[in-house]
Design a protein around this motif. Structure first.
Motif: not given
Lengths: 255, 270
Positions: A226, A229, B2-3, B42, B235
């Motif tokens: 993550a 991201d 993540i989304s 997020y 995140g």
């Protein structure tokens, strides 16, 4: 799914925490499912074993023919045969990096025996990984409190060996600015976290010396990935790709 | 992403633990905008906000700083009413009358939904009792810092066991412990026998296995997502929930359902 080089993976049993992924096969399944194409793996038992080679040897045998795993040799420079062991790991057993645990093996990075190992690594063209911490100090077993490695000591060591390449593993966010002072030090981000972990890491170390590390199997892989991201306005996508893969390839010397 | 991994929970997550670590009563646009922008990136719909508690944590902190930080939170709520859920920061070492006035100003009149307690006094201290009684009367929760530290445990820093003692004195209170990652398995076990204790998921590194352990021992209804942003990354903290070996239904409870229930919110159906 974009491919990843994971520079911080451990295999084996860690006495302080039961983990779900203890075997190479289990690790491989998890890593490959998440796009990891190369994983730098070391033997976790080597950290506390009387002779790290007792744990290095079986790991090297197990990963010898494996395309995923990059063997990393744990070396304790205070042991009488450490130089010979390091040479054997690199020349005979396929190790592509050396890994040091100064706090667990009770020495400082100013120790001359460390300089000898670093020179050996430089001559062999392999990076030297230095484990800053294995876990949050607050979460350690109360009978086994291990200090973190000061980032200034890594910078000083790197300054004495400008031709060597170093990877700081398990460094915390607050360590990165200091580590960034040495042009031959990279940092993996497994224990780095702040309000914008990757943006802050790249800001401290520069875009070319931050690499991905998951600290598997101790942390949730999906939480680690993550960190990559991020919105394009926060970190340039080209930099994210470099952290994901090419920076680590450059550090290793080849992909 | 993540989304994407959030699936139907994307855009509906409630983060039970956020701060902006500045002093004074006036929010700066850039601080607020950054928090809201990142949270929404997020998939977070709303955030429980609890002021700059980290700066005014001592037992001798001036009451004026508490007023300032709570005013800051009230102004955030005015600025982004659909996003921020305010929690009043209180210091139980302060005079009871002052704390009651702050509860009235912030919760009864100001629309805040709960109280945050940090490390001014251990939860075993009876000076918490008037605050807990008033919150129970109002039906609003308290979020309380906790940790088991091998090093650096503060003299007045509560452990989860201290909160169990608080729960024994106040069995009807809604109590959420911050920092599952700080209390870890030992902390979870402290909570098992106290159904009014819930565990917030923030704290330390996202150690594998801990979220599913908490869900298994406490039930998914007692585990509540919190990031502790900006000490942590949205995140990463969401990733520790998404990675946990729990069912989609349990995950939705952790990410939003439990917070909706504890805060008396309408379900975020989109």
């Amino acid at each position: 799914m974009k491919s990843i080089i994971d520079t911080s993976v451990f295999c084996g049993v860690w006495p302080f925490r039961p983990t779900a992924l203890r075997t190479l096969e289990q690790l491989k399944g998890r890593l490959e499912a998440n796009g990891v194409r190369r994983a730098w793996v070391s033997a976790v038992e080597a950290i506390l074993a009387p002779d790290p080679m007792q744990a290095n040897e079986p790991l090297f045998s197990a990963v010898a023919e494996d395309e995923l795993f990059v063997a990393v040799a744990t070396i304790n420079p205070t042991l009488a045969t450490s130089r010979r062991d390091a040479e054997a790991c690199i020349k005979d057993r396929g190790a592509r990096a050396l890994k040091l645990f100064p706090s667990y093996h009770e020495y400082g990075l100013s120790d001359a025996r460390v300089d000898g190992l670093v020179e050996l690594a430089r001559e062999a063209g392999v990076p030297v990984c230095i484990q800053v911490a294995m876990m949050d100090q607050r979460s350690q077993h109360p009978l086994v409190i291990v200090e973190t490695v000061p980032p200034a000591d890594i910078v000083s060591l790197a300054g004495r060996h400008p031709g060597a390449r170093f990877l700081a593993c398990g460094a915390f966010t607050g360590d990165l600015k200091k580590l960034g002072e040495a042009p031959n030090v990279w940092a993996e981000i497994s224990l780095v976290e702040s309000e914008q972990a990757l943006r802050n890491a790249v800001g401290a170390m520069g875009p070319e010396r931050v690499v991905f590390g998951s600290h598997s199997p101790f942390q949730y892989f999906q939480a680690m990935i993550a960190k990559l991201d991020v919105a394009p306005e926060d970190v340039d996508p080209g930099v994210v790709d470099a952290v994901r893969e090419s920076n680590a390839a450059a550090l290793l010397g080849a992909s | 992403m993540i989304s994407e991994a959030l699936g139907p929970d994307c855009g509906r997550v409630i983060d039970f633990h956020t701060h902006i670590l500045v002093k004074g009563p006036d929010p700066r646009d850039e601080d607020v905008d950054r928090l809201v922008r990142l949270a929404r990136y997020y998939g977070i719909r709303k955030a429980v906000f609890q002021g700059n508690a980290g700066i005014i944590q001592g037992a001798d902190a001036p009451t004026g700083d508490v007023v300032d930080t709570n005013t800051y939170t009230l102004r955030l709520m005015e600025r982004e009413p659909d996003f921020f859920i305010g929690f009043a920061f209180l210091n139980p070492a302060h005079p009871v009358g002052f704390s009651m006035d702050e509860i009235n100003r912030c919760i009864v009149s100001g629309g805040m939904k709960g109280v945050k307690l940090l490390i001014a006094l251990k939860a075993t201290d009876k000076r918490l009792d008037p605050i807990m009684e008033r919150l129970t009367e109002l039906g609003v929760p308290v979020l309380h810092h906790t940790w088991y530290k091998a090093v650096w445990q503060g003299e007045q820093e509560s452990t989860p066991a201290d909160l169990a003692e608080l729960a024994l004195r106040h069995p009807e209170a809604k109590i959420i412990l911050a920092h599952l990652g700080g209390g870890r398995e030992r902390g979870v076990l402290d909570l098992v026998d106290f159904p009014n204790l819930h565990y917030g998921t923030s704290g330390s590194q996202p150690e594998a296995g801990l979220v599913e352990y908490a869900v298994r021992k406490l039930g998914a209804e007692r585990v509540v997502f919190g990031s502790d942003w900006p000490c942590r990354d949205f995140g990463v903290q969401l990733g520790r929930i998404l990675a946990a070996d729990i069912t989609p239904e349990q995950r939705s409870l952790v990410l939003r359902g439990n917070a909706e229930r504890l805060l008396g919110l309408e379900r975020g159906d989109g």
